[in-house]
Scaffold this active site. Structure first.
Site, short mmCIF file in Angstrom:
data_model
loop_
_atom_site.label_atom_id
_atom_site.label_comp_id
_atom_site.label_asym_id
_atom_site.label_seq_id
_atom_site.Cartn_x
_atom_site.Cartn_y
_atom_site.Cartn_z
N HIS A 65 -12.95 -12.68 30.99
CA HIS A 65 -12.47 -12.75 29.61
C HIS A 65 -11.39 -11.69 29.37
O HIS A 65 -10.34 -11.97 28.79
CB HIS A 65 -13.63 -12.51 28.63
N HIS A 125 -20.96 -7.83 29.38
CA HIS A 125 -20.32 -6.97 30.39
C HIS A 125 -20.54 -5.51 30.06
O HIS A 125 -20.74 -5.14 28.90
CB HIS A 125 -18.81 -7.24 30.46
#
Length: 354
Positions: free
Chosen positions: A121, A168
């Site tokens: 991302h 993350h």
């Protein structure tokens, strides 16, 4: 006592592997609950997370192609494909786990089976924003500081959303940004060559199909199934389709010259009601045709592959098999890329929307 600890550690490793491979579900995936204390941050970062997902790509990249600048769209897609492929492969080579839950709260479930390092991302957001900035500097006149601020805000919001949604660690995000910055710096000297891909050798379509398909079919083997290979195939196939589409446009002279960089535009045209309606109409027509092509090609390719490998039709598990997943994804999204760059502009011209 030492033997007991080792046994407990071995059991935990096996259990973690089983949960990861879906042999039995992780309890936290179903029982973990949370309370939203700040709705502004919640909706801001959930929206920001969507800016790094497929919904954004299939919205922004075609819109750029049909309403802003095909030259810019070509650059964005090709650099995005390169960066995303490296990021996806790095995940399955490094095999770093995502943050443990608990203590973090995981707000996205689909990609939980993927590994964490690097954050793709973050890589996608950094690629799109800064490739857009660099590619427009010599084509349109606007305050560079304003463009830089927009790129920084866009990429920062997506990066922070990965921490907020629990997908993350900060190291994953930082790694993704640094890898992307390095790739942009290394590939920038070749960006002019990318601009001339549509006028390359007649053998270009063969190379553009064979090389990405080979990379997808020989994708690094994971411990268990995850959507990483399928997503990577989708990305590479879309990039192959876009490249072939531009080659078709040039080879059959479906678009007028020049493909060279335009002179600097002194004033970007203001957004008027007529321009907005025209852009929305072009986008609606284009997306409609793309969705139709996607559905038709996907159904046809799956039927052919199911028949070839003698698989029961509508067997969703069979779609995960290498010999089925990669070919049907590749054929489908290559067709989508060609449609977006060749057939949609033809339809726009036929309807008088250009």
């Amino acid at each position: 006592m030492a033997e007991l600890l080792r046994s407990l550690q071995d059991f935990q490793l096996v259990a973690r592997f089983q949960r990861r491979c879906g042999l039995f579900p992780a309890p936290e995936a179903y029982t973990q609950k949370y309370i939203v204390k700040n709705y502004f941050y919640y909706y801001l970062f959930r929206f920001s997370a969507a800016l790094g997902q497929e919904a954004f790509y299939i919205t922004f990249l075609p819109f750029t192609q049909w309403n802003i600048d095909p030259y810019l769209s070509r650059r964005l897609v090709i650099i995005w494909v390169l960066v995303m492929y490296i990021g996806q492969v790095a995940k399955d080579i490094l095999k770093w786990p995502r943050p443990s839950s608990p203590p973090v709260v995981i707000l996205e479930k689909r990609i939980i089976a993927e590994y964490g390092m690097p954050s793709t991302h973050a890589m996608a957001a950094t690629t799109i924003s800064f490739t857009f900035l660099i590619s427009t500097m010599d084509r349109y006149e606007y305050p560079f500081v304003l463009g830089l601020m927009v790129a920084l805000v866009f990429s920062t919001l997506v990066c922070l959303s990965r921490l907020y949604t629990g997908m993350h660690t900060a190291l994953d995000v930082l790694g993704g940004v640094l890898i992307t910055a390095l790739l942009i710096a290394l590939t920038y000297p070749a960006w002019t060559l990318i601009d001339h891909l549509d006028s390359a050798s007649p053998l270009l379509p063969v190379c553009v199909i064979v090389v990405p398909f080979f990379l997808c079919y020989h994708y690094p083997v994971s411990d268990c199934y995850s959507p990483t290979r399928a997503d990577t195939t989708t990305i590479l196939a879309a990039g192959a389709g876009v490249t072939i589409g531009f080659w078709i446009n040039h080879f059959f002279q479906l678009v007028s010259k020049p493909t060279e960089s335009l002179p600097v535009v002194q004033n970007i045209p203001p957004l008027t009601t007529d321009m907005f309606v025209l852009g929305l109409t072009k986008y609606t027509v284009g997306i409609g045709l793309i969705l139709l092509v996607r559905q038709l090609v996907q159904n046809l390719s799956l039927q052919v592959l199911y028949s070839w490998f003698r698989v029961v039709i509508r067997n969703k598990e069979a779609r995960r098999r290498l010999e089925i997943e990669v070919p049907y994804k590749f054929v489908t999204y290559t067709s989508v890329g060609i449609c977006a760059t060749t057939f949609v502009p033809m339809l726009h011209r036929l309807l008088g929307l250009l």
